[in-house]
Design an enzyme around this catalytic site. Structure first.
Site, PDB file in Angstrom:
ATOM      1  NE  ARG A  61      39.786  19.177  19.929  1.00  0.00           N
ATOM      2  CZ  ARG A  61      38.569  18.716  20.223  1.00  0.00           C
ATOM      3  NH1 ARG A  61      38.189  17.530  19.812  1.00  0.00           N
ATOM      4  NH2 ARG A  61      37.723  19.440  20.929  1.00  0.00           N
ATOM      5  CE  LYS A  69      29.468  16.908  21.331  1.00  0.00           C
ATOM      6  NZ  LYS A  69      30.886  17.095  21.696  1.00  0.00           N
ATOM      7  CG  ASN A  70      30.172  20.725  22.498  1.00  0.00           C
ATOM      8  OD1 ASN A  70      30.335  19.533  22.786  1.00  0.00           O
ATOM      9  ND2 ASN A  70      30.538  21.232  21.335  1.00  0.00           N
ATOM     10  NE  ARG A  78      32.651  11.238  21.110  1.00  0.00           N
ATOM     11  CZ  ARG A  78      33.789  11.881  21.117  1.00  0.00           C
ATOM     12  NH1 ARG A  78      34.736  11.553  20.269  1.00  0.00           N
ATOM     13  NH2 ARG A  78      34.003  12.854  21.962  1.00  0.00           N
ATOM     14  CG  ASP A 123      31.817  22.100  16.941  1.00  0.00           C
ATOM     15  OD1 ASP A 123      32.936  21.692  16.588  1.00  0.00           O
ATOM     16  OD2 ASP A 123      31.518  22.312  18.132  1.00  0.00           O
ATOM     17  CB  CYS A 170      41.745  15.060  18.248  1.00  0.00           C
ATOM     18  SG  CYS A 170      40.134  15.373  17.645  1.00  0.00           S
TER      19      CYS A 170
HETATM   20  N1  EPU Z   1      43.956  25.174  21.994  1.00  0.00           N
HETATM   21  C1  EPU Z   1      45.272  25.323  22.372  1.00  0.00           C
HETATM   22  N2  EPU Z   1      45.621  25.060  23.675  1.00  0.00           N
HETATM   23  C2  EPU Z   1      44.698  24.654  24.600  1.00  0.00           C
HETATM   24  C3  EPU Z   1      43.354  24.492  24.205  1.00  0.00           C
HETATM   25  C4  EPU Z   1      43.018  24.769  22.881  1.00  0.00           C
HETATM   26  O1  EPU Z   1      46.120  25.688  21.561  1.00  0.00           O
HETATM   27  O2  EPU Z   1      45.079  24.429  25.767  1.00  0.00           O
HETATM   28  C5  EPU Z   1      43.568  25.462  20.591  1.00  0.00           C
HETATM   29  C6  EPU Z   1      42.947  24.252  19.884  1.00  0.00           C
HETATM   30  O3  EPU Z   1      43.917  23.399  19.326  1.00  0.00           O
HETATM   31  C7  EPU Z   1      42.073  24.905  18.837  1.00  0.00           C
HETATM   32  C8  EPU Z   1      41.609  26.186  19.529  1.00  0.00           C
HETATM   33  O4  EPU Z   1      42.521  26.402  20.609  1.00  0.00           O
HETATM   34  O5  EPU Z   1      42.806  25.276  17.706  1.00  0.00           O
HETATM   35  C9  EPU Z   1      40.205  26.114  20.082  1.00  0.00           C
HETATM   36  O6  EPU Z   1      40.013  24.901  20.809  1.00  0.00           O
HETATM   37  P1  EPU Z   1      39.103  24.837  22.101  1.00  0.00           P
HETATM   38  O7  EPU Z   1      39.949  24.642  23.301  1.00  0.00           O
HETATM   39  O8  EPU Z   1      38.161  25.988  22.121  1.00  0.00           O
HETATM   40  O9  EPU Z   1      38.289  23.474  21.870  1.00  0.00           O
HETATM   41  P2  EPU Z   1      37.659  22.615  22.994  1.00  0.00           P
HETATM   42  O10 EPU Z   1      37.217  23.511  24.085  1.00  0.00           O
HETATM   43  O11 EPU Z   1      38.555  21.468  23.328  1.00  0.00           O
HETATM   44  C10 EPU Z   1      35.170  22.745  22.257  1.00  0.00           C
HETATM   45  C11 EPU Z   1      34.130  21.804  21.730  1.00  0.00           C
HETATM   46  C12 EPU Z   1      34.480  21.379  20.320  1.00  0.00           C
HETATM   47  C13 EPU Z   1      34.593  22.618  19.436  1.00  0.00           C
HETATM   48  C14 EPU Z   1      35.615  23.598  20.041  1.00  0.00           C
HETATM   49  C15 EPU Z   1      35.723  24.912  19.294  1.00  0.00           C
HETATM   50  C16 EPU Z   1      33.329  20.654  23.702  1.00  0.00           C
HETATM   51  C17 EPU Z   1      33.193  19.382  24.458  1.00  0.00           C
HETATM   52  N3  EPU Z   1      34.052  20.629  22.586  1.00  0.00           N
HETATM   53  O12 EPU Z   1      36.390  22.012  22.265  1.00  0.00           O
HETATM   54  O13 EPU Z   1      33.377  20.586  19.870  1.00  0.00           O
HETATM   55  O14 EPU Z   1      34.976  22.261  18.149  1.00  0.00           O
HETATM   56  O15 EPU Z   1      35.253  23.884  21.406  1.00  0.00           O
HETATM   57  O16 EPU Z   1      34.498  25.556  19.267  1.00  0.00           O
HETATM   58  O17 EPU Z   1      32.770  21.657  24.080  1.00  0.00           O
HETATM   59  C18 EPU Z   1      32.283  18.916  18.636  1.00  0.00           C
HETATM   60  O18 EPU Z   1      31.289  19.088  19.346  1.00  0.00           O
HETATM   61  O19 EPU Z   1      32.264  18.250  17.569  1.00  0.00           O
HETATM   62  C19 EPU Z   1      33.549  19.507  19.053  1.00  0.00           C
HETATM   63  C20 EPU Z   1      34.721  19.051  18.631  1.00  0.00           C
END
Ligand code: EPU
Length: 429
Positions: free
Chosen positions: A123, A22-23, A404, A312, A118
């Site tokens: 996030r 998915k991711n 999802r 995750d 969220c």
């Molecule tokens: N963060 C910031 N600023 C930003 C972006 C992120 O402070 O602009 C912080 C977040 O709040 C968090 C950390 O950085 O504390 C890491 O977040 P990240 O941006 O890496 O998360 P994401 O890219 O939005 C993806 C996965 C998530 C997974 C995270 C961490 C997808 C679609 N989602 O989210 O997956 O938990 O990376 O590995 O790829 C799931 O599949 O259940 C899921 C939530």
């Protein structure tokens, strides 16, 4: 609405095939916006989030065709087209923010609503915005919508630092990478996420003609090119689905093989399971786990960016830890508020105590089935896992969260001997 009836199941045994990730899939499909020709993706998982992204791409003028049964999805993007991502779609899925970089790079303009809060805490997308600004875009927030505009002549390569207070950002790295491949000149992304999903994206972009190097490390180097040409793309296996299935096997002291999985992406989880006495066999086409002689012993698990223990899998590990001997501390510094599953696991009899950003688990607990509510995708999986070892029947409601991100999890677990039944929830509001 539907629910799961999960009955206590014996040790799981057998073999199942890993689904496409998915991711990895979501940013890869969004990258379809960047390329000329028709991008044909295979091993696309049958998930609600994929349907949502397909809907978003359609709203952005792409011709999207999908054979969900065959796992094939094709995206053809016209050069010009809409640049507004509809809030009605974006609010359903945070990963929608992935269209920001491609729209800016290809069409010079993007209007993307902030995806909002969220259930497991804030996030933000400040790092995504920082990246676009470094490439010369002007970004402002108005009425809940990010308005981003490339400078005249298009985005310009730059040095971008994406290191955030909680480590690197996975989708932020993907977003900036997608913007940079069509920017003029050279971009260096420091503090890049090393996750396999970023690696898959970089590799596909390269197959389409992008000049990217460094994926899998924390510095990505990109030489902008004038255009990209669609290349075929098979989605990598879903490491989180594999991890969830292996934890189900470990929890029930079973013996399971996941075909088509990538064990090298699950090093941190597999090492922990081996320390608990599980036998793990990694090979080129999958991973097998034998937990018949295992003796889970607790300890501490701390989530970390790849190659650390994935956030995750934190909820699923917490479910597993309820049956471990002694005390386990599960800490999630990436998402310190991602512990909604704790209260529901307590309903099943788990001995849990929440602390800031962590939960203490005392085991082994005798679990007994009860009605529980799923709060998010991975929390749902944790409740299903706990239900497999709880006496009687566990009723898991709100499984739309689970759908999802897991492709018919009940069928996959069923093939391994688990008793999980999907039924209509006659008590749903
Ligand atoms: N963060 C910031 N600023 C930003 C972006 C992120 O402070 O602009 C912080 C977040 O709040 C968090 C950390 O950085 O504390 C890491 O977040 P990240 O941006 O890496 O998360 P994401 O890219 O939005 C993806 C996965 C998530 C997974 C995270 C961490 C997808 C679609 N989602 O989210 O997956 O938990 O990376 O590995 O790829 C799931 O599949 O259940 C899921 C939530």
């Amino acid at each position: 609405m539907e629910r799961f009836l999960v009955s206590r199941s014996g040790p799981l045994h057998g073999e199942v095939e890993a689904a496409g990730s998915k991711n990895a899939c979501l940013p890869l499909l969004a990258a379809g916006l960047l390329v000329d020709g028709t991008a044909r993706f295979t091993r696309v998982p049958r998930l609600r989030d994929v349907a949502t992204l397909a809907e978003l791409l359609t709203a952005l003028g792409c011709a999207v065709s999908r054979d969900a049964e065959a796992g094939v999805l094709a995206v053809a993007t016209p050069e010009a087209g809409p640049t507004d991502a509809p809030y009605e779609i974006v609010r359903r899925m945070r990963a929608s923010v992935c269209v920001l970089g491609p729209l800016l790079a290809r069409r010079g303009l993007a209007r993307v609503p902030l995806p909002g809060g969220c259930v497991f805490g804030p996030r933000p997308v400040d790092l995504h915005v920082r990246g676009m600004e470094a490439l010369g875009a002007e970004v402002r927030l108005e009425h809940g919508v990010l308005h981003a505009q490339a400078p005249p002549g298009g985005l310009r390569g730059a040095r971008v630092d994406l290191a955030g207070p909680r480590g690197p950002t996975v989708l932020g790295t993907a977003n900036v990478l997608m913007a940079a491949v069509l920017a003029r000149g050279e971009t260096e992304i420091r503090g890049a996420a090393r996750e396999p999903e970023v690696v898959a994206l970089a590799r596909w972009l390269r197959a389409c003609g992008a000049r990217v190097e460094g994926e899998g490390g924390d510095v990505l180097r990109v030489q902008g090119v004038a255009g990209l040409r669609a290349a075929p793309c098979a989605m990598p296996p879903d490491r989180i689905e594999t991890g969830t299935l292996l934890l189900a096997a470990a929890l029930t002291r079973g013996r399971v093989r996941v075909r088509g999985a990538a064990p090298d992406e699950l090093g941190a989880l597999l090492a922990r399971l081996e320390a608990d006495g599980c036998r793990v066999v990694r090979d080129r086409d999958g991973v097998a786990l034998d937990a018949r002689d295992a003796a889970p012993r607790g300890g501490e698990v701390v989530t970390a960016p790849h190659p650390g223990f994935p956030t995750d899998l934190q909820a699923q590990w917490t479910a597993y830890a309820t049956r471990s001997e002694g005390e386990t501390w599960v800490r999630d510094p990436i998402y310190p508020e991602r512990f909604q599953h704790a209260a529901e696991l307590v309903r099943l009899g788990a001995d849990l105590e929440l602390a800031p950003g962590a939960v203490r688990v005392r085991g082994p607990a005798r679990l007994t089935g009860a009605p529980v509510l799923a709060s998010d995708l991975r929390a749902s999986a944790a409740l299903v896992l706990a239900g497999l070892v709880a006496e009687g029947t566990t009723v898991v409601r709100r499984i739309y969260h689970l759908d999802r991100g897991y492709e018919a999890l009940e069928r996959k677990l069923g093939r391994l001997g688990a008793r999980v039944l999907r039924t209509v929830d006659d008590q749903a509001p």
